[in-house]
Design a protein around this motif. Structure first.
Motif, PDB file in Angstrom:
ATOM      1  N   ARG A  35      96.287 -17.054  57.510  1.00 32.03           N
ATOM      2  CA  ARG A  35      95.674 -18.385  57.513  1.00 32.03           C
ATOM      3  C   ARG A  35      96.207 -19.155  58.714  1.00 32.03           C
ATOM      4  NH1 ARG A  35      94.310 -22.446  53.288  1.00 32.03           N
ATOM      5  NH2 ARG A  35      94.576 -24.435  54.288  1.00 32.03           N
ATOM      6  N   LYS A  54      91.268 -21.402  59.504  1.00 28.73           N
ATOM      7  CA  LYS A  54      90.618 -20.111  59.745  1.00 28.73           C
ATOM      8  C   LYS A  54      91.401 -19.079  58.961  1.00 28.73           C
ATOM      9  CE  LYS A  54      89.302 -16.847  63.301  1.00 28.73           C
ATOM     10  NZ  LYS A  54      90.082 -15.987  64.182  1.00 28.73           N
ATOM     11  N   ILE A  55      90.695 -18.271  58.182  1.00 32.75           N
ATOM     12  CA  ILE A  55      91.365 -17.251  57.385  1.00 32.75           C
ATOM     13  C   ILE A  55      90.827 -15.894  57.813  1.00 32.75           C
ATOM     14  CG2 ILE A  55      91.826 -16.391  55.062  1.00 32.75           C
ATOM     15  CD1 ILE A  55      90.967 -19.756  54.759  1.00 32.75           C
ATOM     16  N   ASP A  56      91.756 -15.029  58.244  1.00 32.24           N
ATOM     17  CA  ASP A  56      91.419 -13.685  58.706  1.00 32.24           C
ATOM     18  C   ASP A  56      91.801 -12.672  57.633  1.00 32.24           C
ATOM     19  OD1 ASP A  56      90.582 -14.414  61.412  1.00 32.24           O
ATOM     20  OD2 ASP A  56      92.687 -14.905  61.731  1.00 32.24           O
ATOM     21  N   GLU A  58      92.096  -8.620  56.939  1.00 29.54           N
ATOM     22  CA  GLU A  58      92.076  -7.244  57.433  1.00 29.54           C
ATOM     23  C   GLU A  58      91.145  -6.434  56.533  1.00 29.54           C
ATOM     24  OE1 GLU A  58      93.425  -5.978  60.222  1.00 29.54           O
ATOM     25  OE2 GLU A  58      94.043  -8.026  60.700  1.00 29.54           O
ATOM     26  N   GLU A  78      83.007 -13.898  61.021  1.00 22.96           N
ATOM     27  CA  GLU A  78      82.994 -12.516  61.489  1.00 22.96           C
ATOM     28  C   GLU A  78      83.027 -11.581  60.280  1.00 22.96           C
ATOM     29  OE1 GLU A  78      86.115  -9.764  64.087  1.00 22.96           O
ATOM     30  OE2 GLU A  78      86.668 -11.816  63.619  1.00 22.96           O
ATOM     31  N   ASN A 111      87.439  -8.640  51.361  1.00 22.17           N
ATOM     32  CA  ASN A 111      86.819  -7.918  52.474  1.00 22.17           C
ATOM     33  C   ASN A 111      86.734  -6.463  52.021  1.00 22.17           C
ATOM     34  OD1 ASN A 111      86.032  -6.616  54.766  1.00 22.17           O
ATOM     35  ND2 ASN A 111      87.680  -7.371  56.053  1.00 22.17           N
ATOM     36  N   LYS A 116      87.506  -6.066  60.306  1.00 25.68           N
ATOM     37  CA  LYS A 116      88.104  -7.386  60.068  1.00 25.68           C
ATOM     38  C   LYS A 116      87.003  -8.388  59.703  1.00 25.68           C
ATOM     39  CE  LYS A 116      90.357 -11.050  62.618  1.00 25.68           C
ATOM     40  NZ  LYS A 116      90.751 -11.513  63.931  1.00 25.68           N
ATOM     41  N   SER A 118      86.482 -12.858  58.978  1.00 21.61           N
ATOM     42  CA  SER A 118      87.102 -14.177  59.116  1.00 21.61           C
ATOM     43  C   SER A 118      86.178 -15.249  58.572  1.00 21.61           C
ATOM     44  CB  SER A 118      87.393 -14.499  60.585  1.00 21.61           C
ATOM     45  OG  SER A 118      88.268 -13.559  61.135  1.00 21.61           O
ATOM     46  N   GLU A 119      86.794 -16.308  58.055  1.00 24.21           N
ATOM     47  CA  GLU A 119      86.028 -17.457  57.587  1.00 24.21           C
ATOM     48  C   GLU A 119      86.651 -18.736  58.116  1.00 24.21           C
ATOM     49  OE1 GLU A 119      86.369 -17.398  53.245  1.00 24.21           O
ATOM     50  OE2 GLU A 119      88.102 -18.716  53.365  1.00 24.21           O
TER      51      GLU A 119
END
Length: 136
Positions: A35, A54-56, A58, A78, A111, A116, A118-119
């Motif tokens: 995050r 932004k939260i990524d 994996e 993404e 996910n 990857k 992202s949101e």
């Protein structure tokens, strides 16, 4: 009287900041989920603030059921993410799609892909409350 009023203001501000930091640390500890806080601002009406992050995710990671003390507006930047909101069927969104999560509703994000995802999460929440509460 003025001292008491100032103390309440400063105490609530400090508690709000601590809650924000603690909730971010809890999320950062989730393996494969990062995050990044982007901004936090008071809103023009009392007791509310806007927070963006932004939260990524994996590949093949999930963040468990949790809620927020206000609304969450999600924009998938993404990849694709599956969201489950209590009382609703799961929905999978891909980049460019949006989701609204009502205040207090428990929800989760996954996910399920090999890439990857992202949101961008925008929260309109009550000041001084933890931004995130995990379901027990």
């Amino acid at each position: 009287m003025k001292t008491n009023k100032n103390f309440k203001f400063y105490a609530s501000t400090v508690l709000g900041i601590l809650a924000f930091i603690i909730s971010n640390s809890a999320m950062a500890q989730k393996s494969g989920i990062i995050r990044t806080d982007l901004q936090k601002h008071d809103l023009s009406f009392d007791g509310r603030e806007a927070v963006q992050a932004k939260i990524d995710f994996e590949p093949h990671t999930a963040f468990g059921k949790h809620n927020h003390p206000g609304e969450e507006i999600i924009y998938v930047l993404e990849g694709s993410l599956e969201y489950e909101i209590e009382g609703q069927l799961p929905v999978t969104l891909k980049a460019g799609e949006v989701l609204f999560i009502p205040a207090g509703k428990f929800h989760s994000a996954k996910n399920n892909s090999d890439a990857k995802a992202s949101e961008l999460a925008t929260y309109v929440v009550e000041k001084g409350k933890p931004i995130l509460v995990m379901k027990k």
